[in-house]
Design a protein around this motif. Structure first.
Motif, PDB file in Angstrom:
ATOM      1  N   SER A 105       0.767  -1.131   0.000  1.00 59.66           N
ATOM      2  CA  SER A 105       0.046   0.023   0.190  1.00 59.66           C
ATOM      3  C   SER A 105       0.938   1.039  -0.111  1.00 59.66           C
ATOM      4  O   SER A 105       0.438   2.058  -0.794  1.00 59.66           O
ATOM      5  CB  SER A 105      -0.687  -0.145   1.268  1.00 59.66           C
ATOM      6  N   TRP A 149      -4.504   0.050  -4.369  1.00 61.77           N
ATOM      7  CA  TRP A 149      -5.643   0.754  -4.895  1.00 61.77           C
ATOM      8  C   TRP A 149      -5.986   2.070  -4.580  1.00 61.77           C
ATOM      9  O   TRP A 149      -6.339   3.019  -5.309  1.00 61.77           O
ATOM     10  CB  TRP A 149      -6.801  -0.012  -4.539  1.00 61.77           C
ATOM     11  N   ASN A 150      -5.609   2.304  -3.024  1.00 53.15           N
ATOM     12  CA  ASN A 150      -5.824   3.644  -2.506  1.00 53.15           C
ATOM     13  C   ASN A 150      -5.266   4.830  -3.298  1.00 53.15           C
ATOM     14  O   ASN A 150      -5.484   6.108  -3.016  1.00 53.15           O
ATOM     15  CB  ASN A 150      -5.785   3.427  -0.995  1.00 53.15           C
ATOM     16  N   VAL A 153      -7.486   6.795  -5.628  1.00 48.45           N
ATOM     17  CA  VAL A 153      -8.835   7.217  -5.436  1.00 48.45           C
ATOM     18  C   VAL A 153      -9.002   8.725  -5.416  1.00 48.45           C
ATOM     19  O   VAL A 153     -10.077   9.160  -6.002  1.00 48.45           O
ATOM     20  CB  VAL A 153      -9.371   7.028  -3.814  1.00 48.45           C
ATOM     21  N   LEU A 163     -13.974  -2.639  -5.324  1.00 51.26           N
ATOM     22  CA  LEU A 163     -13.252  -3.801  -4.586  1.00 51.26           C
ATOM     23  C   LEU A 163     -14.306  -4.850  -3.951  1.00 51.26           C
ATOM     24  O   LEU A 163     -14.057  -5.507  -3.129  1.00 51.26           O
ATOM     25  CB  LEU A 163     -12.449  -3.607  -3.329  1.00 51.26           C
TER      26      LEU A 163
ATOM     27  N   PRO B 149      -3.781  -4.071   4.174  1.00 49.47           N
ATOM     28  CA  PRO B 149      -4.682  -2.961   4.293  1.00 49.47           C
ATOM     29  C   PRO B 149      -5.811  -3.472   4.925  1.00 49.47           C
ATOM     30  O   PRO B 149      -6.411  -4.697   5.112  1.00 49.47           O
ATOM     31  CB  PRO B 149      -4.829  -2.595   2.637  1.00 49.47           C
ATOM     32  N   ARG B 164     -14.037   0.984   0.084  1.00 50.55           N
ATOM     33  CA  ARG B 164     -13.026   1.804   0.196  1.00 50.55           C
ATOM     34  C   ARG B 164     -11.714   1.029   0.831  1.00 50.55           C
ATOM     35  O   ARG B 164     -12.054   0.066   1.365  1.00 50.55           O
ATOM     36  CB  ARG B 164     -13.336   2.865   1.254  1.00 50.55           C
ATOM     37  N   LEU B 165     -10.530   1.505   0.646  1.00 49.66           N
ATOM     38  CA  LEU B 165      -9.552   1.020   1.234  1.00 49.66           C
ATOM     39  C   LEU B 165      -8.772   1.831   2.304  1.00 49.66           C
ATOM     40  O   LEU B 165      -8.525   2.968   2.075  1.00 49.66           O
ATOM     41  CB  LEU B 165      -8.455   0.562   0.134  1.00 49.66           C
ATOM     42  N   LEU B 166      -8.659   1.266   3.404  1.00 51.74           N
ATOM     43  CA  LEU B 166      -7.820   1.723   4.596  1.00 51.74           C
ATOM     44  C   LEU B 166      -6.316   1.405   4.526  1.00 51.74           C
ATOM     45  O   LEU B 166      -6.419   0.127   4.447  1.00 51.74           O
ATOM     46  CB  LEU B 166      -8.490   1.756   5.673  1.00 51.74           C
ATOM     47  N   THR B 167      -5.465   2.399   4.766  1.00 52.12           N
ATOM     48  CA  THR B 167      -4.062   1.562   4.888  1.00 52.12           C
ATOM     49  C   THR B 167      -3.435   2.421   5.797  1.00 52.12           C
ATOM     50  O   THR B 167      -4.005   3.097   6.510  1.00 52.12           O
ATOM     51  CB  THR B 167      -3.115   2.142   3.441  1.00 52.12           C
ATOM     52  N   GLU B 169      -1.231   4.339   6.050  1.00 47.76           N
ATOM     53  CA  GLU B 169      -1.033   5.784   5.692  1.00 47.76           C
ATOM     54  C   GLU B 169      -2.240   6.501   5.734  1.00 47.76           C
ATOM     55  O   GLU B 169      -2.182   7.821   5.876  1.00 47.76           O
ATOM     56  CB  GLU B 169      -0.312   6.292   4.503  1.00 47.76           C
ATOM     57  N   ALA B 170      -3.206   5.872   5.124  1.00 44.85           N
ATOM     58  CA  ALA B 170      -4.624   6.713   4.996  1.00 44.85           C
ATOM     59  C   ALA B 170      -5.671   5.699   5.781  1.00 44.85           C
ATOM     60  O   ALA B 170      -6.221   5.000   5.466  1.00 44.85           O
ATOM     61  CB  ALA B 170      -4.763   6.756   3.398  1.00 44.85           C
TER      62      ALA B 170
END
Lengths: 322, 382
Positions: A105, A149-150, A153, A163, B149, B164-167, B169-170
């Motif tokens: 990521s 992916w993020n 966005v 997803l 993630p 949505r994808l949380l990481t 960093e985010a």
């Protein structure tokens, strides 16, 4: 007076016509993607395949390989993530399709967005294109193929397919997944898409009518084919074979290399240095071998073939790795 | 208890590897359930999460009779409860533990991140049920360490789930609109302000579409208007012609759009080109605006209206507010026309009192316009 004016009017009309003809010659027309013969392309002699010491690795985070002028194959550095996943960028008129976003990521470790943006900018410059729309899509829904992916966005002029299974089906237009074949027009470049569940229940395969490449994602590659649903996978393999009966196929392309050049021998899970890895692309003979396997295998277990291993409904805890 | 755990282990041993290509990533799903409530479901590899050690996780699964067994697990669940933040319409909502399922094949499997041993924990979202208009956000506190993630999936009012994808960093999903509409990503402040205004006043959109059908898309209408401009040096006469033209094209635009009359483009388009040619040639031979010219201009207005209608038919007019959309589109067309005339005045108006205006400006301009009209006519007929 009358003749003079008439002449002037005709001259203006002729002048506009001449200008338009000149403009059409100067302005490049649309890029063409004819289906009648496979557009040629090249694979690298050997992919960048990690290093003995991941810490000392100096290779780029993402290897960008130009298969041909409108087709790019990307690979995540194995020192960043042992999966060494392949990703693809296909270009059509005004639009680019990014399939998969790797296993990492962090933009600092794995700046996929930056690499793709640069790739698109260079391509636009080379082919006199602008405002290319990006489609961020996935072969299937496993985290090692959408970790970055993020990074996309907040990108302008971008479609995020999503997803979840439902979002994928909706975007491609499946109403009878996985059996149907869908036509997809990437700015004049025609693809045929079909469902290929078995490794994961939302997987798709893409056939590119321009290059004749058949992309098989994670359900068929040189490595350990982990199957969560044997029946679905067997049906998907046959579906791919049927596709290859109906369309000429140059190569099968996919997501990982886990085999060594020695038949039936794979690298252990987690390997970050694969000096002896075979090519990524596969042949129809190998697909035929998989078709044969679907007729023989009838229970869970590990089955070895020269170019791939079938892990039929075997949990990851049980592997042949040392 | 040990027996039960044994059953779990055996039954799981040859189950499909659901998270085959791994990343023992975390999943958070928010969904409306049947009790008019919202459930937050978390699937997490707790043994790799930093919330539990693999050993304590195995103890919790295997039911080893240790006093601290549940204590560690409970602490982990409490951490999830307090560190997964769900914000609904700007207000932070508490999560309340509902139930959980904890599984594992073996201690060895828990220790290996390649063989994720997932726990499913369900929480109730407290407070009033979010509505279809709600905007929610999910974020994970900095002190919560989960296998990254983290996929967020929202199943609510929209036909499709929202992902949505949380990481690491985010850690925040950002705004998620439950009606499924998407804020334009990366839109700057100005664009988003315009979008908001348009959502408020959809008619404004149609006004802008109307303007665009003169500038820059309606080059033939622009040229026609300029054709009118170069005959009249008197403002009143010009306005009279433009008004007649406007009223006429409003009528046919409405009649065509509402389906009362039909106008095939292959018929209308060459005639529009011919009208430009006609007006321009008429400019060359008329010293002043003849009365019958007003009639002709009105007739041409009827034609151009059908041309606008065919352009408008490529856009989908809203069924519930078709009339107002049509009206605003037409108004936009007028604004576009006035803008063309305004620019023409700025450029040429100050020359109109020049004795040679007609010879040096109006006639060459009219001949150019006639040439353009002729070119379009031939092209559209070909």
């Amino acid at each position: 007076m009358l003749i003079k004016r008439g002449l002037a009017i005709v001259m203006v009309a002729t002048g506009i016509f001449a200008m338009e003809v000149a403009m059409s010659v100067i302005m490049k027309g649309d890029l063409l993607f004819p289906s009648n013969a496979a557009a040629p392309g090249q694979f690298p002699e050997q992919w960048i395949h990690g290093s003995k010491s991941a810490m000392d690795n100096t290779d780029p985070a993402v290897q960008v390989h130009r298969y041909n002028e409108h087709t790019y194959i990307l690979r995540e550095n194995k020192a960043i993530n042992y999966e060494g996943a392949f990703m693809y960028v296909f270009f059509g008129n005004g639009v680019a399709l990014l399939i998969d976003q790797g296993s990492t990521s962090s933009p600092a470790l794995f700046p996929l967005r930056e690499v793709v943006d640069e790739l698109i900018a260079n391509w636009e410059e080379e082919f006199d294109q602008s405002s290319t729309h990006l489609i961020v899509a996935n072969s299937h829904l496993h985290g090692d193929h959408y970790a970055a992916w993020n990074q996309f966005v907040d990108r302008e002029n971008t479609t995020m397919v999503g997803l979840t299974h439902e979002e994928m089906m909706h975007y491609w237009g499946f109403s009878n997944y996985p059996d149907e074949r869908l036509e997809f027009d990437l700015g004049g470049r025609k693809f045929v898409i079909t469902g290929t569940p078995g490794h994961q229940s939302s997987e798709i395969a893409l056939y590119d009518e321009w290059t004749d490449l058949l992309y098989t994602g994670d359900m068929f590659y040189r490595g350990r084919l982990y199957l969560e649903d044997w029946d679905a996978w067997a049906a998907s393999i046959k579906r791919l074979r049927a596709m290859a009966d109906d369309y000429p196929v140059s190569y099968l392309i996919n997501n990982h290399i886990e085999m060594t050049k020695t038949p039936m021998v794979d690298y252990p899970i987690g390997t970050t240095w694969q000096p002896n890895e075979p090519p990524m692309q596969m042949s129809l003979e190998m697909l035929d071998e998989a078709v044969k396997a679907t007729e023989v295998i009838n229970q869970a277990g590990i089955y070895k073939y020269p170019d791939f291993l079938i892990y039929n409904e075997v949990p990851w805890a049980y592997t042949t790795d040392p | 208890m040990t027996k039960l755990a044994g059953c779990i282990i055996l039954s799981l041993a040859w189950l499909p590897a659901a998270h085959a290509h791994m990343l023992n990533m975390t999943e958070i799903q928010i969904a409306a359930d049947t009790t008019a409530n919202a459930t937050v479901t978390v699937r997490i590899d707790l043994g790799q999460s930093g919330l539990m050690t693999p050993e304590s996780y195995w103890d919790a699964v295997s039911g080893a009779d240790l006093p601290q067994k549940n204590e560690v697990l409970n602490r982990a669940l409490e951490a999830l409860e307090s560190k997964i933040e769900v914000v609904v319409d700007g207000g932070l909502r508490d999560l309340k533990l509902r139930d959980y399922q904890i599984k594992a094949v073996s201690l060895e499997a828990i220790e290996n991140p390649l063989t994720p041993q997932m726990t499913e924990v369900r929480f109730a979202l407290t407070g009033a049920m979010p509505t279809s208009e709600s905007i929610i956000a999910i974020r994970l506190k900095d002190t919560l360490d989960v296998p990254w993630p983290c996929l967020v999936r929202v199943d609510y009012f929209a036909a499709l789930p929202i992902s949505r994808l949380l990481t690491e960093e985010a850690r925040s999903s950002g705004e998620i609109r439950l009606d499924g509409s998407r804020a334009e990503p990366g839109a700057d402040f100005l664009i988003s302000a315009v979008l908001k205004l348009q959502a408020w006043l959809p008619s404004l959109t149609w006004l802008m579409v109307g303007v665009q059908h003169i500038i820059p898309m309606g080059s033939d209408h622009m040229v026609f208007i300029l054709g009118l401009f170069f005959l009249s040096t008197k403002l009143a006469s010009l306005l009279l012609q433009v008004t007649a033209f406007t009223l006429a094209h409003s009528v046919t635009l409405a009649l065509t759009t509402l389906g009362y009359i039909a106008a095939p483009a292959h018929f209308v388009e060459p005639l529009i080109a011919a009208s430009i040619l006609y007006v321009a040639i008429d400019n060359l031979y008329s010293r002043k605006v003849a009365k019958w010219r007003l009639l002709v201009v009105t007739g041409f207005g009827l034609l151009h209206g059908m041309g606008f209608a065919s352009a408008l038919s490529e856009l989908a007019l809203p069924e519930d507010s078709m009339l107002s959309a049509l009206m605003f589109f037409n108004l936009g067309v007028e604004i576009g026309q006035i803008a063309v005339l305004f620019i023409a005045y700025v450029v040429f108006g100050w020359l109109q009192n020049w004795p040679l205006y007609r010879q040096r400006v109006a006639e060459p301009a009219s001949m150019t316009i006639a040439g353009i009209g002729l070119y379009w006519l031939i092209k559209r007929l070909a």
